[in-house]
Motif scaffolding. Structure first.
Motif, mmCIF file in Angstrom:
data_model
loop_
_atom_site.group_PDB
_atom_site.id
_atom_site.type_symbol
_atom_site.label_atom_id
_atom_site.label_comp_id
_atom_site.label_asym_id
_atom_site.label_seq_id
_atom_site.Cartn_x
_atom_site.Cartn_y
_atom_site.Cartn_z
ATOM 1 N N LEU A 339 -30.279 -12.685 24.432
ATOM 2 C CA LEU A 339 -31.496 -12.173 23.808
ATOM 3 C C LEU A 339 -31.431 -10.680 23.577
ATOM 4 C CD1 LEU A 339 -34.524 -14.047 25.388
ATOM 5 C CD2 LEU A 339 -33.869 -13.939 23.012
ATOM 6 N N GLY A 340 -30.540 -9.997 24.293
ATOM 7 C CA GLY A 340 -30.419 -8.560 24.105
ATOM 8 C C GLY A 340 -31.438 -7.810 24.910
ATOM 9 N N PRO A 341 -31.162 -7.509 26.199
ATOM 10 C CA PRO A 341 -32.133 -6.775 27.005
ATOM 11 C C PRO A 341 -32.351 -5.358 26.525
ATOM 12 C CG PRO A 341 -30.040 -7.001 28.164
ATOM 13 C CD PRO A 341 -29.946 -7.828 26.930
ATOM 14 N N THR A 342 -31.501 -4.861 25.602
ATOM 15 C CA THR A 342 -31.705 -3.516 25.084
ATOM 16 C C THR A 342 -32.696 -3.475 23.938
ATOM 17 O OG1 THR A 342 -29.837 -3.786 23.570
ATOM 18 C CG2 THR A 342 -29.367 -2.859 25.741
ATOM 19 N N LEU A 343 -33.191 -4.641 23.502
ATOM 20 C CA LEU A 343 -34.120 -4.641 22.374
ATOM 21 C C LEU A 343 -35.475 -4.122 22.835
ATOM 22 C CD1 LEU A 343 -33.303 -8.038 20.671
ATOM 23 C CD2 LEU A 343 -32.497 -5.771 20.053
ATOM 24 N N GLY A 344 -35.766 -2.892 22.462
ATOM 25 C CA GLY A 344 -37.076 -2.334 22.755
ATOM 26 C C GLY A 344 -37.312 -2.003 24.199
ATOM 27 N N GLU A 345 -36.278 -2.054 25.056
ATOM 28 C CA GLU A 345 -36.469 -1.778 26.465
ATOM 29 C C GLU A 345 -35.807 -0.459 26.795
ATOM 30 O OE1 GLU A 345 -35.189 -4.870 28.976
ATOM 31 O OE2 GLU A 345 -36.518 -6.385 28.130
ATOM 32 N N THR A 346 -36.419 0.260 27.724
ATOM 33 C CA THR A 346 -35.865 1.502 28.224
ATOM 34 C C THR A 346 -35.812 1.412 29.731
ATOM 35 O OG1 THR A 346 -36.783 2.742 26.367
ATOM 36 C CG2 THR A 346 -36.123 4.010 28.310
ATOM 37 N N ALA A 347 -34.610 1.454 30.281
ATOM 38 C CA ALA A 347 -34.457 1.303 31.723
ATOM 39 C C ALA A 347 -34.930 2.567 32.431
ATOM 40 C CB ALA A 347 -32.994 1.027 32.065
ATOM 41 N N THR A 348 -35.698 2.397 33.492
ATOM 42 C CA THR A 348 -36.183 3.490 34.304
ATOM 43 C C THR A 348 -35.549 3.353 35.683
ATOM 44 O OG1 THR A 348 -38.263 3.542 33.092
ATOM 45 C CG2 THR A 348 -38.204 4.664 35.226
ATOM 46 N N LEU A 349 -34.633 4.253 36.008
ATOM 47 C CA LEU A 349 -33.896 4.173 37.252
ATOM 48 C C LEU A 349 -34.265 5.357 38.129
ATOM 49 C CD1 LEU A 349 -30.386 3.233 35.824
ATOM 50 C CD2 LEU A 349 -32.121 1.689 36.730
ATOM 51 N N SER A 350 -34.466 5.086 39.433
ATOM 52 C CA SER A 350 -34.775 6.149 40.380
ATOM 53 C C SER A 350 -33.510 6.832 40.896
ATOM 54 C CB SER A 350 -35.564 5.578 41.563
ATOM 55 O OG SER A 350 -34.821 4.541 42.202
ATOM 56 N N THR A 351 -32.350 6.191 40.763
ATOM 57 C CA THR A 351 -31.091 6.767 41.178
ATOM 58 C C THR A 351 -30.119 6.738 40.010
ATOM 59 O OG1 THR A 351 -30.291 4.617 41.968
ATOM 60 C CG2 THR A 351 -31.416 6.034 43.566
ATOM 61 N N LEU A 352 -29.133 7.622 40.089
ATOM 62 C CA LEU A 352 -28.149 7.701 39.014
ATOM 63 C C LEU A 352 -27.189 6.528 39.133
ATOM 64 C CD1 LEU A 352 -27.285 9.588 36.683
ATOM 65 C CD2 LEU A 352 -25.657 10.602 38.259
ATOM 66 N N PRO A 353 -27.049 5.702 38.097
ATOM 67 C CA PRO A 353 -26.155 4.538 38.197
ATOM 68 C C PRO A 353 -24.697 4.965 38.177
ATOM 69 C CG PRO A 353 -27.017 4.725 35.977
ATOM 70 C CD PRO A 353 -27.704 5.798 36.776
ATOM 71 N N GLY A 354 -23.843 4.064 38.630
ATOM 72 C CA GLY A 354 -22.411 4.320 38.585
ATOM 73 C C GLY A 354 -21.855 4.098 37.187
ATOM 74 N N VAL A 355 -20.549 4.319 37.060
ATOM 75 C CA VAL A 355 -19.872 4.178 35.768
ATOM 76 C C VAL A 355 -19.295 2.779 35.686
ATOM 77 C CG1 VAL A 355 -18.085 5.082 34.270
ATOM 78 C CG2 VAL A 355 -19.361 6.634 35.747
ATOM 79 N N ASP A 356 -19.697 2.028 34.658
ATOM 80 C CA ASP A 356 -19.171 0.686 34.419
ATOM 81 C C ASP A 356 -17.962 0.811 33.505
ATOM 82 O OD1 ASP A 356 -18.679 -1.957 34.061
ATOM 83 O OD2 ASP A 356 -20.468 -2.382 32.877
ATOM 84 N N ASP A 357 -16.767 0.630 34.065
ATOM 85 C CA ASP A 357 -15.533 0.765 33.293
ATOM 86 C C ASP A 357 -14.864 -0.567 33.017
ATOM 87 O OD1 ASP A 357 -14.786 0.160 35.826
ATOM 88 O OD2 ASP A 357 -13.616 1.965 36.188
ATOM 89 N N GLY A 358 -15.560 -1.669 33.220
ATOM 90 C CA GLY A 358 -14.980 -2.974 32.963
ATOM 91 C C GLY A 358 -13.959 -3.407 33.992
ATOM 92 N N GLY A 359 -13.930 -2.787 35.167
ATOM 93 C CA GLY A 359 -12.995 -3.157 36.215
ATOM 94 C C GLY A 359 -11.648 -2.494 36.132
ATOM 95 N N GLU A 360 -11.440 -1.573 35.195
ATOM 96 C CA GLU A 360 -10.153 -0.883 35.049
ATOM 97 C C GLU A 360 -10.403 0.606 34.948
ATOM 98 O OE1 GLU A 360 -6.356 -0.688 31.929
ATOM 99 O OE2 GLU A 360 -7.941 -2.194 31.698
ATOM 100 N N ALA A 361 -9.619 1.389 35.707
ATOM 101 C CA ALA A 361 -9.789 2.844 35.700
ATOM 102 C C ALA A 361 -9.475 3.406 34.316
ATOM 103 C CB ALA A 361 -8.891 3.485 36.753
ATOM 104 N N ARG A 362 -10.360 4.248 33.811
ATOM 105 C CA ARG A 362 -10.205 4.844 32.472
ATOM 106 C C ARG A 362 -10.082 6.356 32.606
ATOM 107 N NH1 ARG A 362 -9.835 0.092 29.271
ATOM 108 N NH2 ARG A 362 -11.222 -1.449 30.255
#
Length: 568
Positions: A339-362
C-alpha cells in the motif's frame, strides 16, 4: 642474565629525551561510521630535521576522545623506518586567556585596555563610587551633628530665659525655625547617602565574588600524542607520519531532496531530480577543516556473534468441551507494505534511527573537501544528484485520507544504492512535505508521494448491520462502504483539462479460518472493482472530468458459523 651477542641493545623509549618542538597533527581524512569515526592525521617531518636513530616526538594537540587502543602509525617515504611506540598523553591545563591582538605601532610593554576584563573594571568603578559615597556620608554626618548641637544650645538658652522671666516668643521661633529645617534636610540626605553606600557595598561584594570566580577558571583537558620513531642509517629525513585512530561523538545519516521538475499533466513524461545528501554531526573537540570525508555503514562496535536464544518450551494439552464448541475470532489490523506507507505519512521519531544499508557495508565518498566544526550541529553536504523519468499516479485511499495523492514511481539511476532516509519533497518549486525513502538497490524501482492534488476530494461513509440466521445460527455482518470522489471545476482563467485517472483503493477483510467466510456482494457493489488481490485490496481505475463526481459502493458480508464468537 646477559644479552646474547647477536642481539643489539635498543635504547628504552622512556629514557629518550623528549623534543621541545611540538609538531602539529592536523586531520586530513575522516571515515565517518554510523556512531563514530576513523580519523587520519598527517604529520610533516620535513622541518624537524630528524637524523638517523631513535627519536621521541610530541604531536598535537589532538582530541582527548582518541581511543587509545585504536592508535596506529606509519612512516611514509622512509625505507626501513618504523614507529616503535604511540601513546596518548592527557593532562589538565588552565584555559588560555583570550587576548586581542594589538597593532604593530603600539608598544609591547603597554597593556591593551581591552585585555582588562569587564568584571575587573566594574570592581574598580564600584570601589571608587563606594569611597566617594562614604566621604559623603561622613560630611553629612558632621553637618547633622553640628546642627543637633546647635538645637541643643538654643533649647537650653530658651529654657534659661523662660526661667528668668525674660520671654521673647517671636525671637525664639525665628531662632528654632532655620536650624530645624536645616537639620531635617541634612538628616534626609544622610539617610539617602547611607542607603546608597550600603547598596554600592553589596554590589562591590558581588562583583568581587564574580572576579574571584573568573580568576579561578576551570581546567581544560588537553591531549597530545607521543611517538617514538626509528630512522635507519642513510634514510631520508623528508617524510610524513600518518596516524589513524577511532574517535566517538560523531555520526552521519543520509538525506534526500526530491524535486518533480515537470508538472503532471496528460501526455507529458515527468522528470524527478533526486539530490543525495548526508548530514554530519561531530563534537570531538577539534574542527575538521578541508578534510576528505568517506561515509561508511560499517559497525565495528557491533559483535559478530549471534544473539543468545533462550529455550522456548511448547506444551500440548487437550481442549475442553467448551473450547471445542466455540471458536474465538479477533479482527486485527495488518499493514500491507504494497500500500505504500510513505503515501501521505510523515514519520515522527523521538530518537535518531540507524542506517539501513540492506545488510551490506557501504562506502560513500564525498567528492569535495568538507569543513565540519565541532559544534554538535547537523551539517548537510552534497553527495550527488540524478534525474530519472518518473510515472505519476493519482492514488486515493479514502480510509486513510480524503485527499488524492500524487504517487511518483521511478528507478534508481544513480548507480549506487539509496539508503533509507528522510526526503524533502518539492513540486513546482514549492515544498510540499517530507517523506521517507526506503532502501533501494541500483536500477531498482522506488516510490515517493509528492503531496496531494487539491482539485480532488473524497468523502467516505460506512454502514454496518448484523443479523443472526435462525435455522443455521450463523452470524452475518454486512458492511457497505460508499465513497464519493469529486473533482472540482477549473478556476476562472485556467484551461479545463481532460479526464484524469485516479486509482481508488479500499480493503476487504481476509479470513484465515474455514468457519468464517467473507463474501463480496456483487449486486450491492457498484461499479465492480478492476482488481481484488489476495490481501483484500480492491482497486478501481476511475476517469474523472472537471466538475464531476464519481461514486463507488463496496458491499461485503462476513459470515461466521454458530461456533464462532466474533470480537472487534
Amino acid at each position: 642474565m646477559t644479552t646474547p651477542p647477536d642481539l643489539p641493545d635498543l635504547p628504552d623509549a622512556t629514557d629518550l629525551p623528549q623534543s621541545s618542538l611540538v609538531l602539529g597533527a592536523p586531520v586530513t581524512a575522516v571515515t565517518v561510521l554510523e556512531d563514530r569515526a576513523e580519523v587520519e592525521r598527517t604529520v610533516s617531518l620535513v622541518s624537524s630535521a630528524l637524523t638517523p636513530g631513535v627519536h621521541r616526538l610530541r604531536l598535537g594537540p589532538v582530541s582527548p576522545l582518541v581511543v587509545d587502543h585504536s592508535l596506529r602509525g606509519e612512516l611514509v617515504g622512509v625505507p626501513g623506518g618504523s614507529v616503535l611506540d604511540l601513546r596518548v598523553v592527557r593532562r589538565y591545563t588552565p584555559k588560555p586567556p583570550v587576548t586581542s591582538s594589538s597593532s604593530s605601532d603600539e608598544r609591547s610593554d603597554v597593556p591593551d585596555a581591552s585585555d582588562v576584563s569587564v568584571v575587573e573594571r566594574r570592581v574598580k568603578d564600584l570601589s571608587q563610587q563606594l569611597r566617594r559615597a562614604e566621604l559623603e556620608v561622613d560630611r553629612l554626618a558632621a553637618h547633622v551633628a553640628v546642627l543637633e548641637q546647635l538645637l541643643v544650645d538654643v533649647n537650653r538658652e530658651i529654657a534659661e530665659s523662660a526661667g528668668a522671666g525674660d520671654a521673647h516668643p517671636e525671637r525664639w521661633r525665628e531662632a528654632l525655625t532655620r536650624p530645624e529645617g536645616e537639620y531635617d534636610r541634612h538628616d534626609d540626605e544622610l539617610g539617602a547617602a547611607r542607603r546608597r553606600a550600603a547598596r554600592l557595598k553589596a554590589e562591590l561584594i558581588e562583583a568581587q565574588e564574580a572576579l574571584e570566580a573568573s580568576e579561578t577558571a576551570p581546567m581544560v583537558l588537553t591531549a597530545d600524542i607521543e611517538a617514538v620513531l626509528e630512522i635507519p642509517e642513510g634514510g631520508a629525513v623528508q617524510t610524513d607520519l600518518t596516524l589513524r585512530h577511532l574517535t566517538p561523538c560523531t555520526l552521519w545519516r543520509p538525506a534526500y531532496r526530491a524535486t518533480l521538475a515537470t508538472a503532471f499533466s496528460a501526455g507529458e513524461q515527468p522528470t524527478l531530480r533526486l539530490e543525495r545528501d548526508a548530514f554530519l554531526w561531530q563534537r570531538t573537540g577539534e574542527p575538521w577543516t578541508d578534510v576528505r570525508v568517506t561515509l561508511s555503514t560499517a559497525r565495528p562496535a557491533r559483535a559478530a556473534e549471534p544473539p543468545f536464544l533462550p529455550s522456548d518450551v511448547i506444551s500440548l494439552r487437550d481442549r475442553s468441551a467448551e473450547e471445542r464448541r466455540t471458536v474465538e475470532v479477533d479482527l486485527r489490523e495488518v499493514d500491507i507494505p504494497e500500500l505504500g506507507p510513505t503515501l501521505g505519512e510523515t514519520a515522527t521519531l523521538s530518537t535518531l534511527p540507524g542506517v539501513d544499508d540492506g545488510g551490506e557495508a557501504r562506502r560513500l565518498v564525498i567528492p569535495t573537501a568538507v569543513t565540519v566544526p565541532s559544534d554538535g550541529r547537523a551539517h548537510r553536504v552534497p553527495l550527488g544528484e540524478t534525474a530519472s523519468a518518473a510515472t505519476v499516479d493519482l492514488v486515493c485511499l479514502p480510509e486513510l485520507s480524503p485527499l488524492v495523492l500524487r504517487n511518483v514511481r521511478f528507478r534508481n539511476d544513480s548507480g549506487v544504492p539509496l539508503l533509507s532516509g528522510p526526503v524533502d519533497l518539492v513540486r513546482d518549486s514549492a515544498f510540499v512535505g517530507r517523506g521517507e525513502l526506503r532502501f533501494t538497490a541500483p536500477d531498482a524501482p522506488a516510490e515517493l508521494c509528492l503531496g496531494s492534488d487539491d482539485a480532488f476530494r473524497a468523502v467516505r461513509s460506512v454502514q454496518e448491520s448484523t443479523e443472526t440466521v435462525g435455522l443455521s445460527g450463523r452470524t452475518v455482518r454486512s458492511r457497505t462502504v460508499r465513497v464519493a470522489l469529486t473533482r472540482f471545476a477549473a478556476e476562472p482563467g485556467q484551461e479545463a483539462s481532460g479526464p484524469l485517472r485516479v486509482s481508488l483503493r479500499e480493503r476487504v477483510p481476509v479470513s484465515e479460518l474455514a468457519e468464517v467466510e467473507v463474501r463480496l456482494d456483487k449486486d450491492g457493489t457498484s461499479p465492480q472493482p478492476d482488481a481484488l488481490d489476495a490481501d483484500g485490496i480492491a482497486r478501481w481505475e476511475l476517469d474523472v472530468r472537471p466538475d464531476e463526481r464519481r461514486t463507488v459502493v463496496l458491499r461485503y458480508d462476513v459470515v461466521a458459523a454458530r461456533s464462532v464468537s466474533m470480537t472487534d
